[in-house]
Design an enzyme around this catalytic site. Structure first.
Site, PDB file in Angstrom:
ATOM      1  CB  CYS A  76      -0.869  -0.026   1.254  1.00  0.00           C
ATOM      2  SG  CYS A  76      -1.924   1.412   1.471  1.00  0.00           S
ATOM      3  CB  CYS A 186      -3.143   3.733  -5.595  1.00  0.00           C
ATOM      4  SG  CYS A 186      -4.429   2.865  -4.665  1.00  0.00           S
TER       5      CYS A 186
END
Ligand code: DGL
Length: 264
Positions: A76, A186
């Site tokens: 992440c 992302c």
């Protein structure tokens, strides 16, 4: 106590996006056991404060360490850019993080304009600011927050009109400004690549860091003498703290996974 080779690799993300990293790791390191934590109940992290992102990252790390993981991959960008330095200082296992690949993009660009699509939490982080300040200053970075994209992916709405509308809204201004590289900042966004390519065409190169993260994980495990030597079939366990239909769909081609819905 020193970790051993047969212990699992722990991977976490705010949700299901980090499975794009898990797939790279599983392909490169098929003998490794993995435990993946999808904190979908708390997704998206992108709009939360640095303190909240740090608290959630600590909770995720402790969950994985409680299951004897020998290394933690923070799959992440938002959690990496806001929490990795704290985690490295405070826990005795190696951490691998993921950051937007603006450096490789800055080397590859010919138009000297690169676009980056990422969360607010990543784009506003001091780690991202530091990384951006180190690239060739002739390269202009056009930043775009991918507001709403993570929620749609988490809810299984990749192929929806809402997704098409948002992607057009975010990408058209970058195309008009003549970017030739688009960095996906992302881990949820690789699932949007076919849609993004439809909008950008072939003249814009899409760059993400998934493969590099898998290679780095392998290098660090080798360096620590922790690469698995197992000959038997591996176990890949996924924990999700919400209803797991979207996760099951994303992993449907993988027969070697166990998905557990659990409130944590
Ligand atoms: N996959 C996360 C990332 O790479 C998503 C962030 C979010 O939950 O907003 O940044």
């Amino acid at each position: 106590m020193k970790a051993t080779k047969q212990q699992p690799i722990g991977i976490f993300d705010s949700g299901i996006g980090g499975t794009s990293i898990w797939k790279e790791i599983h392909t490169l390191l098929p003998l490794e056991q993995t435990i993946y934590l999808s904190d979908s109940k708390n997704a998206p992290y992108g709009h939360k404060s640095k303190e909240t992102i740090l608290d959630l990252s600590i909770k995720n790390t402790e969950f994985l360490l409680g299951r004897q993981c020998k290394i933690i991959v923070i799959a992440c960008n938002t959690a990496t850019t806001n929490a990795i330095s704290y985690l490295r200082k405070n826990y005795g296992v190696p951490f691998i993080g993921i950051e937007p690949a603006i450096k490789p993009a800055s080397i590859q660009t010919k138009s000297n304009k690169i676009g980056i699509l990422a969360t607010k939490g990543t784009l506003n982080s001091s780690l991202f600011e530091q990384t951006s300040s180190k690239i060739n200053q002739e390269v202009e970075i056009i930043e775009q927050i991918g507001e709403g994209l993570v929620e749609l992916i988490e809810n299984g709405k990749i192929d929806s009109n809402e997704m098409d509308t948002l992607l057009n809204q975010y990408l058209q201004p970058m195309i008009t400004q003549n970017i030739d590289c688009l960095v996906l900042g992302c881990t949820h966004y690789p699932y949007l690549i076919p849609k993004i390519q439809k909008i950008t065409g072939n003249s814009i190169k899409i760059i993400d860091s998934g493969e590099a993260v898998a290679k780095q994980t392998k290098n660090i495990l080798a360096q620590e003498n922790l690469l698995s030597t197992s000959k038997s079939k591996t176990r890949n366990t996924f924990y999700i703290n919400k209803e797991g239909t979207t996760l099951k769909n994303i992993l449907r081609k993988h027969m070697d996974v166990i998905i557990t819905e659990k409130n944590f």
